[in-house]
Motif scaffolding. Structure first.
Motif, short mmCIF file in Angstrom:
data_model
loop_
_atom_site.label_atom_id
_atom_site.label_comp_id
_atom_site.label_asym_id
_atom_site.label_seq_id
_atom_site.Cartn_x
_atom_site.Cartn_y
_atom_site.Cartn_z
N SER A 20 0.81 -1.22 0.00
CA SER A 20 0.00 0.00 0.00
C SER A 20 0.84 1.28 0.00
O SER A 20 0.30 2.37 -0.13
N VAL A 21 2.16 1.15 0.10
CA VAL A 21 3.03 2.33 0.10
C VAL A 21 3.04 2.92 -1.32
O VAL A 21 3.35 2.22 -2.29
N PRO A 22 2.70 4.19 -1.46
CA PRO A 22 2.64 4.81 -2.80
C PRO A 22 4.02 4.95 -3.45
O PRO A 22 5.05 5.00 -2.76
N ARG A 23 4.01 5.06 -4.76
CA ARG A 23 5.25 5.32 -5.52
C ARG A 23 5.91 6.58 -4.98
O ARG A 23 5.24 7.55 -4.68
N GLY A 24 7.23 6.54 -4.88
CA GLY A 24 7.98 7.71 -4.44
C GLY A 24 7.99 7.91 -2.93
O GLY A 24 8.55 8.88 -2.45
N ARG A 25 7.37 7.02 -2.19
CA ARG A 25 7.32 7.10 -0.74
C ARG A 25 7.88 5.81 -0.14
O ARG A 25 7.97 4.80 -0.84
N PRO A 89 12.62 10.86 -2.70
CA PRO A 89 13.65 11.78 -2.18
C PRO A 89 14.81 11.01 -1.54
O PRO A 89 14.59 10.16 -0.68
N LEU A 90 16.02 11.33 -1.98
CA LEU A 90 17.22 10.67 -1.46
C LEU A 90 18.14 11.69 -0.82
O LEU A 90 18.15 12.86 -1.20
N GLY A 94 22.83 8.57 -0.44
CA GLY A 94 22.16 7.54 -1.21
C GLY A 94 21.01 6.88 -0.48
O GLY A 94 20.20 6.19 -1.08
N SER A 95 20.91 7.10 0.83
CA SER A 95 19.79 6.54 1.56
C SER A 95 18.55 7.42 1.33
O SER A 95 18.65 8.56 0.87
N VAL A 96 17.41 6.88 1.63
CA VAL A 96 16.16 7.62 1.46
C VAL A 96 16.07 8.74 2.49
O VAL A 96 16.44 8.57 3.65
N ASP A 97 15.59 9.88 2.06
CA ASP A 97 15.35 11.01 2.96
C ASP A 97 13.99 10.77 3.63
O ASP A 97 12.95 11.11 3.09
N ALA A 101 10.16 11.45 2.54
CA ALA A 101 9.57 10.32 1.84
C ALA A 101 8.72 9.41 2.72
O ALA A 101 8.01 8.55 2.20
N PHE A 102 8.76 9.59 4.03
CA PHE A 102 8.07 8.64 4.92
C PHE A 102 6.57 8.65 4.71
O PHE A 102 5.94 9.70 4.58
#
Length: 110
Positions: A20-25, A89-90, A94-97, A101-102
């Motif tokens: 259920s997590v949306p694209r880009g999140r 968002p990174l 390189g890790s996710v911001d 993005a949460f």
């Protein structure tokens, strides 16, 4: 988890949250553990990780990350490509911001 039925239900709920997590999140193993734990009264981030490792191939697994926004290094290349395609968002590392993005998973009432 004590019975096969309970393990299957836990896995089903984890995968439902993940898909259920949306694209880009993204969400975290811990956030999913909290949501599923509210429903079933047990589990934790490591158990969510085990479910994702065993059954997560059919869902957007790269959208479930560690609390610091990273994935295991063995997943970096494939996940990075997905993040770039989805506009996740990174950070420069390189890790996710996670701040940007949460996404908080929820389980609907059944």
């Amino acid at each position: 988890m004590t019975t096969e039925e309970e393990r299957e239900l836990y896995a089903e709920l984890v995968l439902r949250c993940a898909e259920s997590v949306p694209r880009g999140r993204v969400t975290t193993y811990g956030a999913i553990a909290d949501v599923v734990g509210e429903r079933l009264g047990r589990g934790g981030p490591r158990l969510v990780g085990n479910v994702m490792a065993m059954h997560g191939g059919a869902v957007a697994w790269w959208r479930v990350v560690r609390a610091d926004g990273s994935l295991p290094s063995s997943h970096d290349d494939e996940a990075r490509q997905a993040y770039l395609e989805e506009g996740t968002p990174l950070r420069p590392s390189g890790s996710v911001d996670l701040g940007r993005a949460f996404w908080q998973p929820v389980l609907g009432a059944e």
